[in-house]
Design a protein around this motif. Structure first.
Motif, mmCIF file in Angstrom:
data_model
loop_
_atom_site.group_PDB
_atom_site.id
_atom_site.type_symbol
_atom_site.label_atom_id
_atom_site.label_comp_id
_atom_site.label_asym_id
_atom_site.label_seq_id
_atom_site.Cartn_x
_atom_site.Cartn_y
_atom_site.Cartn_z
ATOM 1 N N LEU A 1 -4.835 7.845 78.530
ATOM 2 C CA LEU A 1 -3.987 6.868 77.853
ATOM 3 C C LEU A 1 -2.535 7.340 77.791
ATOM 4 N N LEU A 2 -2.337 8.602 77.481
ATOM 5 C CA LEU A 2 -0.992 9.159 77.423
ATOM 6 C C LEU A 2 -0.298 9.046 78.776
ATOM 7 N N THR A 3 -1.006 9.403 79.833
ATOM 8 C CA THR A 3 -0.453 9.309 81.184
ATOM 9 C C THR A 3 -0.154 7.861 81.538
ATOM 10 N N PHE A 4 -1.044 6.960 81.206
ATOM 11 C CA PHE A 4 -0.847 5.543 81.501
ATOM 12 C C PHE A 4 0.411 5.010 80.825
ATOM 13 N N PHE A 5 0.579 5.282 79.530
ATOM 14 C CA PHE A 5 1.734 4.760 78.820
ATOM 15 C C PHE A 5 3.028 5.427 79.256
#
Length: 183
Positions: free
Chosen positions: A38-42
């Motif tokens: 999720l962190l990478t996606f955002f």
């Protein structure tokens, strides 16, 4: 994944039977993986703040056949950027060698909304929206002025929607005017 591990029966003597206590172990690996996904996606899908720039129109280089632009004293407003975050201003042109032109009155203000911005807006209202009477502001930074003061005054030109202004070298007459006001 969640695992449940039980203890082996000690096989002791008879008596009261107790309930077996089971220990619970939770595997956090999938949750950490999900958090990093999720962190990478955002991080990859967000748009970063784009820097804002101010459009400056620079004059063409001066040639022999082009003379300086003349402005009317009634339209002129000069802002002198001084030390200690002070802005000095006067209306008209400072020509101490010309006896027919009255001496200018130097005033002091700051870079706040109730300071130089109010002065510029009042001057624009006096012109009444007329292009022929619209003020032309001459910005003259002294050697004691800070770079931040220059940015502040350019911001004020943008905020007040001042169309005609110029950055000019400060002449000796204006420096003398500031020194007289300090006394």
């Amino acid at each position: 994944m969640a695992e449940i591990q039980g203890k082996a029966d000690s096989g002791g003597k008879g008596g009261k039977k107790r309930a077996k206590k089971m220990s619970t172990r939770i595997d956090m690996t999938p949750m950490v993986d999900l958090a990093f996904l999720l962190l990478t996606f955002f991080m990859l899908t967000t748009t970063f703040a784009k820097p804002t720039v101010m459009q400056l129109t620079m004059p063409v280089k001066k040639t022999d056949d082009v003379e300086d632009t003349k402005i009317k004293a009634s339209q002129a407003m000069t802002i002198l950027l001084g030390k200690e975050d002070k802005a000095y201003y006067y209306f008209g042109l400072n020509t101490p060698n010309d006896p027919t032109v009255p001496k200018v009155e130097l005033k002091v203000t700051d870079y706040s909304a109730n300071g130089i911005r109010k002065v510029i807006l009042d001057r624009q209202r006096e012109a009444g929206g007329s292009e022929e009477r619209a003020p032309i502001i001459l910005i003259k930074p002294t050697e004691d002025a800070k770079y931040r003061n220059m940015v502040d005054i350019l911001d004020e030109m943008n905020i007040t929607n001042q169309k005609k202004y110029a950055l000019v070298k400060v002449p000796k007459e204006d420096v003398d005017l500031i020194k007289e006001a300090a006394l």
